[in-house]
Design a protein around this motif. Sequence first.
Motif, PDB file in Angstrom:
ATOM      1  N   ARG A  32       0.820  -1.198   0.000  1.00  0.00           N
ATOM      2  CA  ARG A  32       0.000   0.000   0.000  1.00  0.00           C
ATOM      3  C   ARG A  32       0.866   1.264   0.000  1.00  0.00           C
ATOM      4  O   ARG A  32       0.592   2.221  -0.711  1.00  0.00           O
ATOM      5  CB  ARG A  32      -0.903  -0.017   1.233  1.00  0.00           C
ATOM      6  N   LYS A  33       1.941   1.196   0.759  1.00  0.00           N
ATOM      7  CA  LYS A  33       2.842   2.338   0.847  1.00  0.00           C
ATOM      8  C   LYS A  33       3.480   2.604  -0.515  1.00  0.00           C
ATOM      9  O   LYS A  33       3.530   3.738  -0.997  1.00  0.00           O
ATOM     10  CB  LYS A  33       3.939   2.026   1.886  1.00  0.00           C
ATOM     11  N   LEU A  34       3.919   1.506  -1.142  1.00  0.00           N
ATOM     12  CA  LEU A  34       4.527   1.618  -2.461  1.00  0.00           C
ATOM     13  C   LEU A  34       3.516   2.234  -3.431  1.00  0.00           C
ATOM     14  O   LEU A  34       3.845   3.100  -4.252  1.00  0.00           O
ATOM     15  CB  LEU A  34       4.965   0.235  -2.956  1.00  0.00           C
ATOM     16  N   GLY A  35       2.261   1.799  -3.322  1.00  0.00           N
ATOM     17  CA  GLY A  35       1.196   2.326  -4.184  1.00  0.00           C
ATOM     18  C   GLY A  35       1.105   3.837  -4.057  1.00  0.00           C
ATOM     19  O   GLY A  35       1.097   4.555  -5.055  1.00  0.00           O
ATOM     20  N   TRP A  36       1.083   4.326  -2.825  1.00  0.00           N
ATOM     21  CA  TRP A  36       0.998   5.771  -2.612  1.00  0.00           C
ATOM     22  C   TRP A  36       2.204   6.491  -3.187  1.00  0.00           C
ATOM     23  O   TRP A  36       2.089   7.547  -3.808  1.00  0.00           O
ATOM     24  CB  TRP A  36       0.877   6.100  -1.121  1.00  0.00           C
ATOM     25  N   LEU A  37       3.382   5.885  -2.976  1.00  0.00           N
ATOM     26  CA  LEU A  37       4.610   6.503  -3.485  1.00  0.00           C
ATOM     27  C   LEU A  37       4.564   6.620  -5.003  1.00  0.00           C
ATOM     28  O   LEU A  37       4.964   7.631  -5.582  1.00  0.00           O
ATOM     29  CB  LEU A  37       5.829   5.677  -3.057  1.00  0.00           C
ATOM     30  N   LEU A  38       4.062   5.558  -5.634  1.00  0.00           N
ATOM     31  CA  LEU A  38       4.013   5.567  -7.091  1.00  0.00           C
ATOM     32  C   LEU A  38       3.012   6.602  -7.606  1.00  0.00           C
ATOM     33  O   LEU A  38       3.180   7.171  -8.676  1.00  0.00           O
ATOM     34  CB  LEU A  38       3.656   4.172  -7.626  1.00  0.00           C
ATOM     35  N   CYS A  39       1.951   6.840  -6.840  1.00  0.00           N
ATOM     36  CA  CYS A  39       0.941   7.812  -7.253  1.00  0.00           C
ATOM     37  C   CYS A  39       1.414   9.240  -7.027  1.00  0.00           C
ATOM     38  O   CYS A  39       0.939  10.172  -7.672  1.00  0.00           O
ATOM     39  CB  CYS A  39      -0.347   7.630  -6.455  1.00  0.00           C
ATOM     40  N   ALA A  40       2.349   9.404  -6.096  1.00  0.00           N
ATOM     41  CA  ALA A  40       2.685  10.743  -5.620  1.00  0.00           C
ATOM     42  C   ALA A  40       3.074  11.741  -6.719  1.00  0.00           C
ATOM     43  O   ALA A  40       2.536  12.854  -6.744  1.00  0.00           O
ATOM     44  CB  ALA A  40       3.784  10.645  -4.568  1.00  0.00           C
ATOM     45  N   PRO A  41       3.981  11.372  -7.653  1.00  0.00           N
ATOM     46  CA  PRO A  41       4.359  12.361  -8.673  1.00  0.00           C
ATOM     47  C   PRO A  41       3.152  12.839  -9.478  1.00  0.00           C
ATOM     48  O   PRO A  41       2.969  14.047  -9.683  1.00  0.00           O
ATOM     49  CB  PRO A  41       5.341  11.588  -9.561  1.00  0.00           C
ATOM     50  N   ALA A  42       2.329  11.886  -9.891  1.00  0.00           N
ATOM     51  CA  ALA A  42       1.160  12.243 -10.684  1.00  0.00           C
ATOM     52  C   ALA A  42       0.234  13.132  -9.868  1.00  0.00           C
ATOM     53  O   ALA A  42      -0.269  14.157 -10.350  1.00  0.00           O
ATOM     54  CB  ALA A  42       0.430  10.983 -11.133  1.00  0.00           C
ATOM     55  N   ALA A  43       0.037  12.767  -8.610  1.00  0.00           N
ATOM     56  CA  ALA A  43      -0.846  13.549  -7.754  1.00  0.00           C
ATOM     57  C   ALA A  43      -0.301  14.964  -7.587  1.00  0.00           C
ATOM     58  O   ALA A  43      -1.042  15.942  -7.639  1.00  0.00           O
ATOM     59  CB  ALA A  43      -0.982  12.866  -6.390  1.00  0.00           C
ATOM     60  N   PHE A  44       1.014  15.068  -7.456  1.00  0.00           N
ATOM     61  CA  PHE A  44       1.632  16.378  -7.266  1.00  0.00           C
ATOM     62  C   PHE A  44       1.411  17.264  -8.499  1.00  0.00           C
ATOM     63  O   PHE A  44       1.021  18.433  -8.397  1.00  0.00           O
ATOM     64  CB  PHE A  44       3.130  16.209  -6.992  1.00  0.00           C
TER      65      PHE A  44
END
Lengths: 316, 395
Positions: A32-44
């Motif tokens: 789950r943590k990895l999932g959030w990390l992977l989403c982070a750039p796009a979200a930013f």
Amino acid sequence: MSQTTTEKSGAAVKAVEPKKKVVLSEGKRAERKLGWLLCAPAAFIMLAVTAWPIIYSVYLSLQRYDLKFPDRQEFVGLDNYVTVLSSPYWWNAVWVTVVMTVVSVVIELVLGMALALIMHRTLVGRGIVRTSTLIPYGIVTVVAAFSWRYAWTPGTGYLAELMGGDPVLTEKIPALAVVILAEVWKTTPFMALLLMAGLALVPDDLLKAAALDGASGWQRFTKVILPLMKPAILVALLFRTLDAFRIFDNLFVLTGGSQGTSSVSMLTYNNLIKGLNLGIGSTMSVLIFIAVAIIAFIFIKLFGTAAPGSDDGGKR
Amino acid sequence: MAEIVLDKVTKKYPDGALAVQEVDIEIADGEFIILVGPSGCGKSTTLNMIAGLEDITTGELRIGGERVNERAPKDRDIAMVFQSYALYPHMTVRENMAFPLRLAKVDNATVEKKVNDAADILDLGQHLDRKPSNLSGGQRQRVAMGRAIVRSPKAFLMDEPLSNLDAKLRVQMRTSVSRLQKQLGTTMVYVTHDQTEAMTLGDRVVVMRGGAVQQIGAPQYLYDHPANLFVAGFIGSPSMNFVPAGLEDGVLRSPLGDVPLTDRIRRMVEAADAPREVIVGIRPEHFEDSKLVEEHQRGGGHTFTSNVDVLESMGSDKFAYFTLSGEQATSAELAELAADSGTAEAGSGGGVPIVTRISAASGAREGEQAEIWFNADKVQLFDPATGRNLTYSEE
Ligand SMILES: Nc1ncnc2c1ncn2[C@@H]1O[C@H](COP(=O)(O)OP(=O)(O)O)[C@@H](O)[C@H]1O
Ligand SMILES: [Mg+2]
């Protein structure tokens, strides 16, 4: 032996129950943590390009801020909203926009459905039929809009001659009709394409079964094809309604917003860019944003109940 | 209810494919008839023409004595069950079954009653308010049947209705289809590619190949008196053994040995003007362990000795598999059957494969020699060129 196990598991259940929380295993949590990390750039990036402008617009809409008088900027609360919402120009633009949206989307839906059925059914020259149908959608809107304008201009245009030489674009209702016509001409193929994708999802066997069950062609369309296509229809309507609500280019070229034919986008542009009134312009932008959000929300609510074949209203 | 007559019905698709050629079938009122054949032989096309879903290119279709070629499907009063079940996913089971009645503007009370009756027959009572997507395969299949029976049509058409079910359920549903048809007494045309379904279900079976009818008859009749090599090979499981043979002075020279023809067969072969090269067909159950054949019977048959490749005990009897030395029988029909059953590659390992069904009391063992007897009066001879049964007699 078995008793100890039951006791143990009973204790475990008790320990977990009060919290009512899903206990994740170590691996699940890491994932789950990895999932959030992977989403982070796009979200930013999303935040930077969408959220920031929205927030800034909201900020501007609460200011008196006219670039012609930059030193008179000050916080005025909801004054701008009061100004806009009590302005007859704004409400005229709202009505123009709503009428154009509803009329053009309804016409597009009906024509698009007819086109989709034709494209779905044609056996010979499928490629040619589909390509030629899509041509209007492939032409740049502004170019097409200029063609329409010249065609409707008395003296130069063949359409104007056909209509007896009246300058139709200089009167409110005829001008709106022409704009709607241009919109319909341009985006019906897009509607047809989306609907055709939906049609392809209706199994042939179902139509055969309906034919044997005694359904006429029209009954097969209304009782089998339409219900099964509902999700595709909603997607097509959502896209087109949002698009149509923000109509700008055709109006800009064809009437320029004269004779009270401004849409809300047109009015916003005139205030914000031409009038350099950042406060009022931003207020209008925010209002359009809210309207679009409401439209999208309604459609998404409808999607929930749209999936055919589920007992629980689509929330599978 | 009505009889259905196909009179030289031919179907040519727009792309030029000739799917069905000059099919003549007379289906009696209340009859349960099966169309069977390998996939692609035109069964579905024939059924769709009866339903009105495909146009008839030439020939005439009569239902209840009336020509219906030009009638739309909805005016033929026929119900159909599809392999995919074709249930309307946006309707509940109740609405699915009521759909034909609603279209026919039947009043609410009657619809309610008919749907409930059908649900009772098919044991769907507790599922009436569910959507098809939440049902199991067998339940969906029953809903499809329910939708067909609620309107009491003139005839039912079924296109491989059981082929999406698992093996166990298929056997179960087979009996319920059969029971249902008897109960309702409605004419039924049932398409399948499964010869077991064909043998067990129908009053009569129509065997098709490449768009043409090969033979029509009761299942047992087709089994005992196949008109040609194709029907002989298609009907029966395990299928008939085929062995190439030379025919000289009333003696068959084959991998099974030199077998003199019995008088009955000799007369038929002479009447049929047989060629010198033939294919011998023997059903597995016409073999027996020669130790178990009584002395007085033995004279009516012939024995051969070979190594038992595989022995399968079924409890009631045993299947013994042999490979005799020699060339396999070859013909267009056998090649097509092999291709359909997917054994085209498997069987070509040299030698003639023989399947025998012998008594459970047999002492034969795998990997050991066994002496096998077969009844010489039960052999059937076929012409390899045309596939015609040289020993065919209409009894
Ligand atoms: N719509 C179609 N267009 C052209 N050829 C078809 C069409 N449907 C079936 N065929 C051909 O007709 C033949 C018979 O098909 P079908 O009746 O579906 O066979 P079956 O049901 O026995 O498996 C096949 O060779 C098939 O390729
Ligand atoms: Mg088929």
